[in-house]
Structure formats: C-alpha cells, structure tokens
Design a protein around this motif. Structure first.
Motif: not given
Length: 406
Positions: A359-386
C-alpha cells in the motif's frame, strides 16, 4: 472414415436350453452362464416395460434395443482388427423395417438395380451422393433423414465420404452411421441380405466395444441366442486381446454385468503395508540410517564426505570475502532477530492497512505522478502570454473620440 465391414459368413449360434455361452479367449474358455444372462435380460425387460407403459405404443417395438458391452484388456489396433458383420439367429430388421441405401452416382442406375431388378425386403429408398450433397446440407434436414429410416447402408466405395456429408448428426447424436456393403452389380442381393440379418462390429477407439444384439420386443430366448452369437463373434475377432468384462444394457437403462474375468493367481496387494514400507524407507534415507551397519566403514565414509565438502566450500568463500561483507552479514542477522522478537511467538498482531509495504509503494507512486503532472503544467502556464485586448473597430473608435470631446 469407417472401416470396411467384411461380408464373410460365420456360424450361426443356436443355444440349447441349458447350455452356457462358451468361446475360446486366448487359449482359455470364456464361459457365460445362461442363468445370469437370462436374469439380466429379464430385469432390463421389466425396466423398459415399466418405463414405456405410458409411452406411445406406436414406436415401442423399434425404439428400445439391447446392447452387449465388452471391456478389453487393451485398446485394439486398427491394423489387426477389422470391422465385420456378426450373423444373428433372429435379425434386428425384417420386411417391415425402413432401410435407406446411399449409392454411388448415377443414382438412377442403382435405384433401378436395387428396387426393381434385385429388390431386397426392407430396402425402400436409394440416395445418390450428388442428391445427398444438394438436398441434405443443414442439420435440420440431416436430422429428418436420420429419423425417417431404421438403418442406413452405403456402397463401400463411398464410405470415406460419409463423415463429411452426414456429420455429427449421424455419427454422434443419432448413432446411425451407414454400414458399408460391397456392391456386386450382377447380384447385390446376397450381401445386402446378409448385412440386414447381422449386426455390425465396428473398430472402437478405446478399450470398450458395444454391439446391439436385439430389440426389447423380442422374447427372452431370442435375445439370449442373439447374445450368444455376439459373444462368440467378439471373442473370435479380438484374439490376442483378452475380454475383461461383459455387460448387458438396454436403451437409457443401467448396464448389468453378466461375466467378469477371474483375478490372477496370488492374493491382493496390501497397499497399506506397501505405503508404510515406502514411507519408512524414505524417512530412513533422509536421516542417514537407511539400514547401513556399523561395520560398513566405506558407506559411512562415503556419506560423511558430503557435508565436509560443503563445509570446505563455504569456508573458502568466507575467507575470500572482506570484513565488510562479514559485518554486513552480522547486521542482517541482527535485524532478522529483531524482527522475530517484534513479531512474537504465535501472537497475531493486527497490522494497519496503510502500513503495509504494498500500500505504501502504491501511494508513493500516486503522489509522484501527481507531482510530475503539477510540475509539467506549471511552466506551461507561466510561458503562455496573456492575451492582448483587441482594439475597437475604426468606426466605433471615431464615435468614442467624438463623444469624449466637450
């Protein structure tokens, strides 16, 4: 396909009133008592009559048959055993039966030969291969054809085509596979009559043989005489393969044994003693005390050398390893002992679901996936001009300027 059933005539068995059914089986006499055979047939008669008391009497005489079941010592070889016709003192089919003959093309030629020039009692229809292929394609038409006749015969030259043309309806469900007959154009009547007056012995695929020998509408004496003829015919055709058991069975009725081969000389094997001896010998071999005496120095040395060789090999590996590996082994042993002490002796300690490693390993994988998705979406939002504000159309701009002036 089906093997060719030979038309060689055999001796007809006429059973006297008190004589048993006897035959030579591999040098020994196979003797079936008539009393046992009569009792079995009488019991099956009673079962069939009781069952068919409320049934339709129109089909009662032809629907119920009796069969002899033979169990052989081994599966017969197709090269040595051939399908034959066993003559019966009281035939299964007569002039009232409905028999169909499947002939080779052209159909008109054989229809004229069998129905007009050399008519056979009971043979009422002749079908050619071409007509059979065109008119009886579906399972429904094949089923209707199988139900319309009591027996099917075919020319021995077309027997190889029958399984593909008739299918499982004839060979597995209705059990009405055509009996091959050798056609003699000058006079086909003798072979056809001989086939109708006998019962076929087909080559089995296993160690059991079933041969029909009569109808339940026959008398007990007729059935006993037919059964005797079948027993003699089977034993004559399975030479070198001993018959183990013989049983009698009616349609949809249990099989009743009438003969069994006597057991071989010598008492039965004591399986309990055999298993106990085997277990004791295996236990003795595991502990090294398998019956070796103290005076057998060679055996003791031979079995004593095996642990010493293993120990030398382990000692060589230990000396070649460095101190770090030894310390690592000690640490691993200490941690193992701590785990054992924490678990306890025989106590069931409840473990929470979240603390399980999986269960711990599964939860760790889920959290890693979420963090990777957030990190990938944050630069895209900053790079996009208003998006820049669209200027108003020229006409509206002039009007707005004109209104703004005093």
């Amino acid at each position: 396909g089906l093997p060719f059933l030979s038309q060689e005539p055999g001796p007809r068995a006429h059973l006297p009133k008190d004589s048993p059914a006897m035959a030579e089986d591999g040098g020994t006499k196979l003797k079936v008592k008539k009393e046992v055979l009569v009792k079995a047939i009488r019991a099956l008669h009673q079962v069939v009559n009781k069952r068919s008391a409320n049934a339709n009497q129109l089909f009662a005489n032809n629907s119920e048959t009796m069969t002899l079941l033979f169990t052989l010592g081994k599966i017969p070889e197709k090269k040595r055993m051939k399908g034959v016709i066993i003559p019966l003192p009281h035939p299964l089919y007569d002039e009232k039966s409905e028999v169909c003959f499947i002939a080779k093309d052209p159909q008109k030629k054989y229809k004229e030969l069998l129905l007009r020039q050399h008519p056979v009692p009971g043979l009422t229809k002749v079908i050619g291969i071409d007509k059979l292929r065109r008119n009886y394609k579906t399972p429904e038409t094949k089923r209707a054809l199988a139900d319309a006749f009591d027996l099917f015969l075919c020319d021995s030259r077309v027997v190889e085509l029958m399984p593909s043309l008739l299918g499982t309806v004839f060979y597995q469900k209705k059990h009405k596979a055509p009996i091959p007959v050798k056609m003699v154009v000058t006079d086909p009547k003798p072979n056809l009559e001989q086939t109708l007056k006998g019962t076929p012995l087909r080559i089995p695929t296993g160690p059991c043989i079933g041969v029909r020998f009569g109808r339940c509408s026959m008398t007990e004496e007729e059935l006993v005489q037919n059964a005797t003829a079948v027993i003699r015919g089977i034993v004559d055709n399975v030479k070198g393969n001993p018959v183990m058991t013989i049983s009698v069975q009616a349609t949809d009725a249990p099989a009743l044994p009438v003969w069994r081969r006597p057991p071989p000389p010598g008492g039965p094997v004591d399986l309990k003693k055999y298993h106990s001896d085997a277990s004791s010998s295996s236990a003795a071999s595991e502990t090294g005390a398998s019956g070796a005496s103290a005076t057998d120095g060679a055996s003791e040395i031979e079995y004593g050398d095996l642990p010493s060789d293993a120990g030398d090999g382990l000692s060589i590996r230990d000396t070649s390893s460095d101190a770090g590996s030894v310390a690592g082994n000690a640490i691993a042993l200490d941690s193992h002992s701590e785990l054992d002490s924490e678990v306890g002796d025989g106590e069931d300690v409840p473990v929470e679901k979240d603390s399980m490693p999986l269960v711990k390993s599964l939860k760790g994988k889920k959290t890693k996936r979420r963090q990777a998705a957030v990190e990938a979406s944050a630069p895209a939002e900053k790079a996009a001009p208003a998006p820049a504000a669209m200027p108003p159309p020229p006409k509206k701009l002039k009007k707005a300027i004109a209104k703004s002036k005093p």
